[in-house]
Design a protein around this motif. Structure first.
Motif, PDB file in Angstrom:
ATOM      1  N   ARG A   1       9.733 -55.036  51.191  1.00 58.54           N
ATOM      2  CA  ARG A   1      10.505 -56.126  50.911  1.00 58.54           C
ATOM      3  C   ARG A   1       9.993 -57.320  50.596  1.00 58.54           C
ATOM      4  O   ARG A   1      10.388 -58.159  49.714  1.00 58.54           O
ATOM      5  N   GLU A   2       8.736 -57.478  51.115  1.00 54.78           N
ATOM      6  CA  GLU A   2       7.961 -58.581  50.592  1.00 54.78           C
ATOM      7  C   GLU A   2       7.492 -58.671  49.325  1.00 54.78           C
ATOM      8  O   GLU A   2       7.624 -59.536  48.512  1.00 54.78           O
ATOM      9  N   ALA A   3       6.998 -57.463  48.952  1.00 54.23           N
ATOM     10  CA  ALA A   3       6.669 -56.975  47.283  1.00 54.23           C
ATOM     11  C   ALA A   3       7.787 -57.203  46.699  1.00 54.23           C
ATOM     12  O   ALA A   3       7.633 -57.868  45.429  1.00 54.23           O
ATOM     13  N   ILE A   4       8.888 -56.767  46.997  1.00 55.44           N
ATOM     14  CA  ILE A   4      10.005 -57.215  45.954  1.00 55.44           C
ATOM     15  C   ILE A   4      10.566 -58.556  45.942  1.00 55.44           C
ATOM     16  O   ILE A   4      10.555 -59.156  44.890  1.00 55.44           O
ATOM     17  N   SER A   5      10.347 -59.205  46.924  1.00 52.22           N
ATOM     18  CA  SER A   5      10.838 -60.650  46.973  1.00 52.22           C
ATOM     19  C   SER A   5       9.634 -61.584  46.114  1.00 52.22           C
ATOM     20  O   SER A   5      10.057 -62.161  45.268  1.00 52.22           O
ATOM     21  N   GLU A   6       8.472 -60.972  46.194  1.00 54.22           N
ATOM     22  CA  GLU A   6       7.589 -61.612  45.165  1.00 54.22           C
ATOM     23  C   GLU A   6       7.713 -61.227  44.055  1.00 54.22           C
ATOM     24  O   GLU A   6       7.608 -61.918  43.041  1.00 54.22           O
ATOM     25  N   LYS A   7       8.025 -60.130  43.503  1.00 47.66           N
ATOM     26  CA  LYS A   7       8.526 -59.536  42.159  1.00 47.66           C
ATOM     27  C   LYS A   7       9.557 -60.573  41.605  1.00 47.66           C
ATOM     28  O   LYS A   7       9.503 -60.893  40.607  1.00 47.66           O
ATOM     29  N   PHE A   8      10.653 -60.709  42.351  1.00 45.85           N
ATOM     30  CA  PHE A   8      11.756 -61.283  41.773  1.00 45.85           C
ATOM     31  C   PHE A   8      11.491 -62.852  41.770  1.00 45.85           C
ATOM     32  O   PHE A   8      11.638 -63.293  40.767  1.00 45.85           O
ATOM     33  N   ILE A   9      10.432 -63.585  42.686  1.00 48.35           N
ATOM     34  CA  ILE A   9       9.838 -64.908  42.317  1.00 48.35           C
ATOM     35  C   ILE A   9       9.002 -64.810  40.956  1.00 48.35           C
ATOM     36  O   ILE A   9       9.323 -65.686  39.914  1.00 48.35           O
ATOM     37  N   ASN A  10       8.063 -63.896  41.173  1.00 47.88           N
ATOM     38  CA  ASN A  10       7.140 -64.017  39.845  1.00 47.88           C
ATOM     39  C   ASN A  10       7.727 -63.634  38.406  1.00 47.88           C
ATOM     40  O   ASN A  10       7.282 -64.312  37.524  1.00 47.88           O
ATOM     41  N   GLU A  11       8.408 -62.490  38.600  1.00 50.50           N
ATOM     42  CA  GLU A  11       8.962 -61.889  37.428  1.00 50.50           C
ATOM     43  C   GLU A  11      10.385 -62.525  36.689  1.00 50.50           C
ATOM     44  O   GLU A  11      10.615 -62.573  35.705  1.00 50.50           O
ATOM     45  N   ASN A  12      11.172 -62.890  37.798  1.00 48.26           N
ATOM     46  CA  ASN A  12      12.545 -63.339  37.439  1.00 48.26           C
ATOM     47  C   ASN A  12      12.915 -64.820  37.854  1.00 48.26           C
ATOM     48  O   ASN A  12      14.256 -64.902  37.610  1.00 48.26           O
ATOM     49  N   ASN A  13      12.067 -65.428  38.511  1.00 52.62           N
ATOM     50  CA  ASN A  13      12.409 -66.555  39.048  1.00 52.62           C
ATOM     51  C   ASN A  13      13.565 -66.804  40.011  1.00 52.62           C
ATOM     52  O   ASN A  13      14.575 -67.578  39.596  1.00 52.62           O
TER      53      ASN A  13
END
Ligand code: PMP
Ligand code: GLU
Length: 400
Positions: free
Chosen positions: A76-88
């Protein structure tokens, strides 16, 4: 009709994408040379590093117990980072739920938010399971119809007109299954301007085809100002990482909705498969290189199929900007007859004719909310696609 089946289930049909795929398989098992362009499923193998992630998880012996209901924290932490980095997009790990594929994510969401009679606005054409899942959850799908001429995009005023005092949510996919339409930032800002006037409506954004976008610009509606706190964003591993069989998808949702989804998932599936989750973590950590390589192949195939389909006079074809589908309009074939005198009255008739005559399986548009269209998935090899388009052209030319 099966009288033992619940009334709830009697209200929905079997998934037509899966039904056509099963029919194609049945033909193949009888030795008939069918080219199956019905199922939206990558024909690539899951990349090796992701498979190794699963193998390592098994070998470690650490992942044989029930995982936490919303998924492992590190995933979930990795998904949270993905959301921030790739999708703002900002969803904290406790606003993320990992589910058994995006189909299950949608089910979780609809059962968590809908009361009987609540309306969900659906951009049509839509992926077949949206309407079924909304109906199963006692909601009412309310469609906004679009046409190929405007690239299957609703106008903001169509969205405005569809809103009623029963509207609970709006759902669409970008890139879109079945049309391949990519909603640009400007398109989404147009919808945002309408939705801002209705703060009670939840926006559900299905971004499963994010990495199969030939415009190279993906915008998440939740990243637009004032949309973040009210948007549920869904994404998954099936398409980008060729992981359909692993059943891995995820939801980012505002905290109070995430809590409800957590309750729903806890009482129904407990959690998602532990090994699939460990593989998903490796996919996210290792990055999108493999997804980009597959996208390059899909782009070549998109161009190849397009160049064939535009030669077929009576088909109305657009050039999809994402996903791996064509969704041509077939109006000019309706009312035509095949050699043995059978009349083609619907997209369903046409799909059955093409299966019989061309031995190519497609999915008729009816269940996508577009009875004058037919869907072709080009997630197949170039050789198959060349052969299939030739066969389609020949069989269509026989209709009079
Ligand atoms: N959303 C869309 C638009 C789809 O086309 C699909 C089918 N792959 C899904 C969700 C569900 O995908 P999965 O359950 O494999 O993650
Ligand atoms: N989503 C894919 C499709 O549209 C897979 C099949 C399904 O789950 O509907 O073909």
């Amino acid at each position: 009709m099966n009288k033992k089946e619940s009334l709830r289930l009697q209200n929905v049909e079997e998934s037509s994408t899966l039904a056509m795929a099963a029919l194609a398989r049945e033909y193949k098992s009888k030795g008939i040379d069918v080219i199956s362009l019905s199922l939206g499923e990558p024909d690539f193998k899951t990349p090796q590093h992701i498979c190794d992630g699963a193998k390592n998880a098994i070998d470690s012996g650490n992942y044989f117990s029930y995982p936490p209901v919303p998924g492992y924290l590190d995933l979930r932490e990795a998904i949270s980072e993905k959301f921030i980095n790739e999708n703002n997009l900002s969803y904290s790990p406790n606003e993320i739920i990992v589910s058994n594929g995006v189909k299950h994510s949608i089910t979780n969401v609809m059962f968590s938010i809908l009361n009987k009679g609540d309306e969900v606005i659906v951009f049509a054409p839509f992926w077949v399971s949206y309407s079924a899942i909304i109906t199963l959850a006692d909601g009412v799908p309310k469609y906004i119809n679009t046409t190929i001429e405007n690239d299957f995009k609703p106008t903001p005023s169509q969205l405005e007109e569809a809103i009623s005092n029963k509207t609970k949510a709006v759902i669409f996919s970008s890139p879109c299954n079945p049309t391949g339409t990519v909603f640009t930032r400007e398109d989404l800002e147009g919808y945002r301007d309408i939705l801002e006037k209705h703060p009670e409506i939840i926006i559900i954004s299905d971004e499963i085809y994010e990495h199969i976008n030939f415009t190279d610009r993906h915008t998440s509606i939740g990243s637009l100002e004032s949309m973040n706190g009210r948007t549920i964003t869904m994404n998954g591993f099936s398409k980008a990482f060729a992981m359909t069989g692993w059943r891995l998808g995820y939801i980012g949702a505002p905290k109070s909705i995430a809590k409800s989804i957590n309750k729903m998932q806890g009482q129904t599936t407990s959690a998602n498969c532990s090994i699939a989750q460990r593989a998903g973590l490796v996919a996210l950590k290792e990055g999108n290189k493999c997804a980009l390589e597959m996208k390059g192949e899909y782009l070549k195939r998109r161009n190849l199929v397009y160049n064939h389909l535009i030669k077929i006079d009576k088909l109305k074809v657009n050039k999809p900007k994402g996903a791996f589908y064509f969704f041509p309009e077939i109006n000019e074939y309706l009312g035509n007859h095949s050699k043995d005198g059978k009349k083609i009255n619907s997209a369903n008739d046409l799909a059955l004719y093409l299966l019989e005559d061309a031995k190519v399986s497609l999915v008729p548009g009816e269940d996508f909310g577009a009875p004058n269209c037919i869907r072709l998935s080009y997630a197949a090899s170039e050789k198959e696609l060349i052969e299939a388009t030739q066969r389609l052209e020949l069989s269509l030319s026989k209709l009079t």
